[in-house]
Design a protein around this motif. Structure first.
Motif, PDB file in Angstrom:
ATOM      1  N   LYS A 112       0.837  -1.194   0.000  1.00 49.29           N
ATOM      2  CA  LYS A 112       0.000   0.000   0.000  1.00 49.29           C
ATOM      3  C   LYS A 112       0.870   1.241   0.000  1.00 49.29           C
ATOM      4  CE  LYS A 112      -4.197  -1.948   1.911  1.00 49.29           C
ATOM      5  NZ  LYS A 112      -4.853  -1.873   0.609  1.00 49.29           N
ATOM      6  N   GLY A 113       0.364   2.279  -0.671  1.00 45.26           N
ATOM      7  CA  GLY A 113       1.154   3.492  -0.833  1.00 45.26           C
ATOM      8  C   GLY A 113       0.936   4.505   0.261  1.00 45.26           C
ATOM      9  N   ARG A 114       1.811   5.494   0.286  1.00 41.70           N
ATOM     10  CA  ARG A 114       1.694   6.625   1.188  1.00 41.70           C
ATOM     11  C   ARG A 114       1.243   7.828   0.363  1.00 41.70           C
ATOM     12  NH1 ARG A 114       6.679   4.167   1.752  1.00 41.70           N
ATOM     13  NH2 ARG A 114       7.087   3.100   3.707  1.00 41.70           N
ATOM     14  N   HIS A 115       0.414   8.675   0.967  1.00 42.30           N
ATOM     15  CA  HIS A 115      -0.041   9.869   0.253  1.00 42.30           C
ATOM     16  C   HIS A 115       1.139  10.779  -0.077  1.00 42.30           C
ATOM     17  CE1 HIS A 115      -4.332   9.345   0.295  1.00 42.30           C
ATOM     18  NE2 HIS A 115      -4.322   9.062   1.581  1.00 42.30           N
ATOM     19  N   THR A 116       1.312  11.094  -1.353  1.00 44.53           N
ATOM     20  CA  THR A 116       2.332  12.042  -1.780  1.00 44.53           C
ATOM     21  C   THR A 116       1.663  13.323  -2.260  1.00 44.53           C
ATOM     22  OG1 THR A 116       3.780  10.238  -2.449  1.00 44.53           O
ATOM     23  CG2 THR A 116       4.259  12.412  -3.342  1.00 44.53           C
ATOM     24  N   THR A 117       0.789  13.204  -3.252  1.00 43.90           N
ATOM     25  CA  THR A 117       0.024  14.349  -3.726  1.00 43.90           C
ATOM     26  C   THR A 117      -0.999  14.735  -2.669  1.00 43.90           C
ATOM     27  OG1 THR A 117       0.271  13.615  -6.016  1.00 43.90           O
ATOM     28  CG2 THR A 117      -1.481  15.190  -5.561  1.00 43.90           C
ATOM     29  N   THR A 118      -1.032  16.019  -2.318  1.00 44.61           N
ATOM     30  CA  THR A 118      -1.932  16.479  -1.268  1.00 44.61           C
ATOM     31  C   THR A 118      -3.066  17.336  -1.790  1.00 44.61           C
ATOM     32  OG1 THR A 118      -0.493  18.383  -0.861  1.00 44.61           O
ATOM     33  CG2 THR A 118      -0.120  16.405   0.481  1.00 44.61           C
ATOM     34  N   ARG A 119      -3.036  17.704  -3.053  1.00 40.87           N
ATOM     35  CA  ARG A 119      -4.121  18.492  -3.626  1.00 40.87           C
ATOM     36  C   ARG A 119      -4.276  18.133  -5.097  1.00 40.87           C
ATOM     37  NH1 ARG A 119      -0.069  22.607  -2.960  1.00 40.87           N
ATOM     38  NH2 ARG A 119       0.852  23.209  -4.966  1.00 40.87           N
ATOM     39  N   ARG A 120      -5.450  18.422  -5.619  1.00 42.78           N
ATOM     40  CA  ARG A 120      -5.699  18.179  -7.030  1.00 42.78           C
ATOM     41  C   ARG A 120      -5.167  19.359  -7.823  1.00 42.78           C
ATOM     42  NH1 ARG A 120     -10.173  17.024  -4.302  1.00 42.78           N
ATOM     43  NH2 ARG A 120     -11.307  18.883  -5.000  1.00 42.78           N
ATOM     44  N   GLU A 121      -4.294  19.072  -8.785  1.00 43.16           N
ATOM     45  CA  GLU A 121      -3.625  20.143  -9.515  1.00 43.16           C
ATOM     46  C   GLU A 121      -3.368  19.729 -10.955  1.00 43.16           C
ATOM     47  OE1 GLU A 121       0.342  23.010  -9.026  1.00 43.16           O
ATOM     48  OE2 GLU A 121      -0.054  21.376  -7.603  1.00 43.16           O
ATOM     49  N   LEU A 122      -3.606  20.656 -11.882  1.00 42.99           N
ATOM     50  CA  LEU A 122      -3.315  20.423 -13.292  1.00 42.99           C
ATOM     51  C   LEU A 122      -1.881  20.840 -13.595  1.00 42.99           C
ATOM     52  CD1 LEU A 122      -6.506  21.687 -15.191  1.00 42.99           C
ATOM     53  CD2 LEU A 122      -5.642  19.358 -15.126  1.00 42.99           C
ATOM     54  N   HIS A 123      -1.167  19.960 -14.295  1.00 40.31           N
ATOM     55  CA  HIS A 123       0.207  20.245 -14.698  1.00 40.31           C
ATOM     56  C   HIS A 123       0.239  20.357 -16.220  1.00 40.31           C
ATOM     57  CE1 HIS A 123       1.706  19.248 -10.641  1.00 40.31           C
ATOM     58  NE2 HIS A 123       0.792  18.298 -10.675  1.00 40.31           N
ATOM     59  N   LEU A 124       0.734  21.480 -16.722  1.00 39.95           N
ATOM     60  CA  LEU A 124       0.816  21.693 -18.161  1.00 39.95           C
ATOM     61  C   LEU A 124       2.113  21.095 -18.686  1.00 39.95           C
ATOM     62  CD1 LEU A 124      -0.330  22.950 -20.727  1.00 39.95           C
ATOM     63  CD2 LEU A 124       0.751  25.110 -20.092  1.00 39.95           C
ATOM     64  N   ILE A 125       1.991  20.075 -19.524  1.00 37.03           N
ATOM     65  CA  ILE A 125       3.153  19.416 -20.106  1.00 37.03           C
ATOM     66  C   ILE A 125       3.613  20.230 -21.316  1.00 37.03           C
ATOM     67  CG2 ILE A 125       4.051  17.282 -21.093  1.00 37.03           C
ATOM     68  CD1 ILE A 125       3.100  17.118 -18.144  1.00 37.03           C
ATOM     69  N   PRO A 126       4.852  20.697 -21.348  1.00 38.70           N
ATOM     70  CA  PRO A 126       5.322  21.511 -22.479  1.00 38.70           C
ATOM     71  C   PRO A 126       5.076  20.818 -23.818  1.00 38.70           C
ATOM     72  CG  PRO A 126       6.945  21.519 -20.706  1.00 38.70           C
ATOM     73  CD  PRO A 126       5.903  20.503 -20.334  1.00 38.70           C
ATOM     74  N   GLY A 127       4.348  21.515 -24.678  1.00 37.68           N
ATOM     75  CA  GLY A 127       4.066  20.975 -26.000  1.00 37.68           C
ATOM     76  C   GLY A 127       3.100  19.808 -26.006  1.00 37.68           C
TER      77      GLY A 127
END
Length: 362
Positions: A238-253
């Motif tokens: 089982k994993g540990r929480h890393t991401t703490t919020r919902r966020e959009l990441h813009l991938i270059p191109g």
């Protein structure tokens, strides 16, 4: 909406700057669906901006020449498009969505929680280890289908197993209409394997429990290590929480990627059509039962029981379908009751305010 429309917003604006603005919006996922909701005249006063992150302090928005945090609002979530009112940001108009992921909020308050809006593809991520769970996959797929989002099942840690075809076959039992891909999230595979769904201007989301590699996949698409990742516990995978919020990441191109925290509790509500699509095989068979109110237990002429007896459907899948249907019916009724109470309360408040106003006049 073409560059000439943008150029007409201000007499001093050049076609070149208008084209740059349009390119910026397109990279953020702007498309005709949203452009058709507004007019050029509206844009001159309230330019479009997309919610790219939800913080406790407010909503982070991006647009052409816009990078700001505005006050939080309950009706908006990450991925939404707003027409920004710079003078009264709380009055910014929320555009109609083409898709919305929501769930019943954890706890007992019987409210719907908005997860993300305007997503094109949902990558439902699980690992080739103890995290693999058909019931969870079916739940996430039903959530995506209900939201009008195309789901894709992604199996990570594929490099750590010797019988990969068996894991893929198991994932395909969720639905024969859902693509299944397997990869090593830490290698160079993700950009190539996921490229059919990660075109420029597209918005994709990684959904799944903690530790399955959602942040690692986002980093792989971006070609950076900007998003923190953690390993899994050795005893139960089982994993540990890393991401703490919902966020959009813009991938270059490329596309926009929504990285989400692992959801420990995913309660479906108002998701009947998504469940029906996920379990299309059972829904189709149930229509062939002799009796319209067949419970698929011991009734004569039950097409589903016949399919189970002949090995065409797993009895465990029928049980999971029943569980999701019952859960959705209960939660949908609870939310409907809450909405009714909220409307009644709102009417009472408006009546009290109207009476108070009348007394002041007299």
């Amino acid at each position: 909406m073409d560059p000439e429309d943008f150029a007409r917003l201000h007499s001093s604006a050049s076609a070149e700057s208008a084209s740059r603005d349009l390119a910026t919006l397109a990279a953020l996922g702007w498309e005709p669906f949203f452009a058709r909701q507004i007019s050029v005249e509206t844009l001159s006063d309230t330019p479009p901006a997309r919610v790219v992150a939800v913080h406790r302090s407010g909503l982070q928005i991006l647009g052409a020449g816009i990078d700001a945090i505005i006050p939080p609002r309950a009706d908006a979530t990450v991925g939404d498009w707003l027409l920004l009112d710079r003078d009264q940001t709380r009055a910014s108009c929320l555009l109609f969505r083409k898709s919305l992921i929501k769930r019943r909020a954890p706890g007992t308050n019987r409210q719907a929680q908005l997860i993300a809006a305007n997503i094109d593809t949902a990558f439902v991520v699980t690992s080739c280890n103890q995290d693999f769970n058909l019931a969870r996959l079916e739940r996430y797929v039903a959530l995506a289908l209900e939201a009008k989002i195309a789901p894709v099942i992604v199996l990570t840690k594929a490099d750590l197993v010797t019988d990969l075809p068996s894991w893929i076959d198991a994932a395909r039992t969720v639905s024969d209409r859902i693509p299944v891909v397997a990869l090593d999230a830490r290698g160079g595979e993700p950009p190539e394997v996921l490229s059919p769904w990660c075109k420029p201007g597209q918005t994709v989301a990684f959904l799944g429990s903690s530790g399955v590699g959602k942040s690692t996949l986002t980093n792989a698409l971006a070609g950076t290590d900007a998003i923190a990742t953690q390993g899994i516990r050795e005893d139960d995978a089982k994993g540990r929480h890393t991401t703490t919020r919902r966020e959009l990441h813009l991938i270059p191109g490329g596309c926009l990627v929504l990285d989400t925290p692992g959801m420990r509790e995913l309660q479906l509500a108002d998701a009947a059509s998504g469940i029906a699509e996920t379990f299309e095989d059972i829904q189709t068979l149930s229509a062939q039962c002799r009796f319209g109110n067949c419970q698929h237990e011991s009734e004569p002429g039950c097409a589903i029981r016949d399919a189970i007896e002949h090995g065409r459907i797993d009895s465990a899948r029928l049980l999971r379908w029943r569980k999701l249907m019952a859960e959705d019916a209960f939660n949908s009724a609870s939310l409907a009751e809450r909405r009714t109470k909220d409307r009644a309360f709102g009417k009472m408040v408006r009546r009290v305010m109207k009476d108070a106003k009348s007394r002041r006049r007299s």
